[in-house]
Design an enzyme around this catalytic site. Structure first.
Site, PDB file in Angstrom:
ATOM      1  CE  LYS A  52       0.635 -34.545 -25.388  1.00 23.52           C
ATOM      2  NZ  LYS A  52       1.033 -34.194 -26.753  1.00 23.52           N
ATOM      3  CD  GLN A  96       4.165 -32.099 -28.191  1.00 20.04           C
ATOM      4  OE1 GLN A  96       3.440 -33.036 -27.859  1.00 20.04           O
ATOM      5  NE2 GLN A  96       3.862 -30.844 -27.932  1.00 20.04           N
ATOM      6  CG  ASP A 119      -2.927 -34.155 -31.200  1.00 20.63           C
ATOM      7  OD1 ASP A 119      -3.445 -34.059 -30.081  1.00 20.63           O
ATOM      8  OD2 ASP A 119      -1.765 -33.776 -31.443  1.00 20.63           O
TER       9      ASP A 119
END
Length: 294
Positions: A52, A96, A119
């Site tokens: 990322k 995460q 997200d």
């Protein structure tokens, strides 16, 4: 010959367009910033987070990172969330997953500022997805990255979903439950069947489907006898299987390669949905910044 839905190719083209949009944002006085919170040293998570940040560098997005040890307390994780909530340099961020068992994952997600939820998994943003049945331009909140990546990839290859029968395998929040909301929006207009461990005859559903989205995490679950001729296969599942011949662990998807000669198109795994998920994270952050500038 089946069409290979190359996520790496589509993701690279998307990132090139994002770089132009980031440049325009910088000219307007705002550099988008993507933050990550990583707890522990899970090899898969470490690799994913590193990817990322490489993507951020490629398109000109500022990278912000908080790494915590595996024994970090829930309070420490929540403090990291609050730090990004309050940081003006952070346009959007992700925590995460998975988190260690002693940390309440839902409490952490709830603490994220919905406007910075890169997200698209905060309950407020999922609620907006439920309410806005029109989809498309009617929704101005972050979209879940994996289902968004699937739809972008299919669209890039001209695979129409209007009126299509789509069978989704798996009911996880990352894609199984959320992709149905996006597929059944008026902007996409597909008909969705969701199968899971309680489904009595999964093959009866997959054989009727124009598109099968497999997200179970069960290596090779979908076999050639379970699909119709010319089906489109989207492989989201990830399993680590030991390869005796090569003496190492390999990533395997949910769709058995024996399906490839029978289907119309398929996503490779790895190299299909994964690159698209990461790129949709950048897309969400850029869109967040554009909403700020407007």
């Amino acid at each position: 010959m089946a069409i290979i839905l190359d996520g790496k190719r589509t993701a690279a083209a998307t990132r090139a367009k994002l770089a132009d949009r980031v440049a325009a944002l910088k000219a307007a006085g705002l550099q988008p910033g993507l933050g990550t919170i990583l707890v522990g040293e899970d090899p898969g998570s470490l690799k994913y987070v590193a990817g990322k940040h490489r993507d951020c560098e490629e398109v000109g997005i500022r990278s912000l990172r908080i790494d915590l040890p595996a024994d970090a307390t829930e309070r420490q994780v929540l403090d990291a969330v609050e730090q990004f909530n309050d940081d003006p340099a952070c346009t959007g961020y992700i925590v995460q997953l998975p988190l260690p068992d002693h940390v309440d994952q839902n409490a952490v997600i709830d603490a994220i500022d919905p406007a910075k939820d890169a997200d698209g998994m905060h309950p407020a943003n999922l609620g907006e997805l439920v309410l806005h049945v029109g989809g498309g331009d009617s929704l101005a909140t972050p979209l879940p990255c994996t289902p968004r990546g699937v739809l972008e990839l299919l669209g890039d290859y001209g695979i129409g979903l209007d009126g299509a029968e789509v069978c989704v395998l798996g009911r996880g929040i990352t894609i199984g439950r959320t992709i149905g909301l996006m597929l059944t929006s008026r902007a996409v207009n597909a008909t969705v069947t969701l199968c899971h461990t309680g489904t009595r005859d999964i093959a009866a559903h997959t054989r009727r489907a124009d598109v099968v989205v497999a997200a179970m995490g069960s290596a090779g679950f979908v076999t050639a006898d379970m699909i119709r001729d010319d089906a489109v296969l989207v492989d989201v599942g990830v399993s680590r299987v030991y390869d005796e011949a090569e003496g190492r662990w390999r990533v395997r998807g949910d769709i058995d390669p024996g399906c490839y000669d029978k289907c119309r198109a398929y996503t490779p795994n790895p190299g299909g949905v994964g690159p698209m998920t990461r790129t949709m994270l950048l897309e969400n952050v850029v869109e967040m910044a554009e909403r700020i500038v407007r």
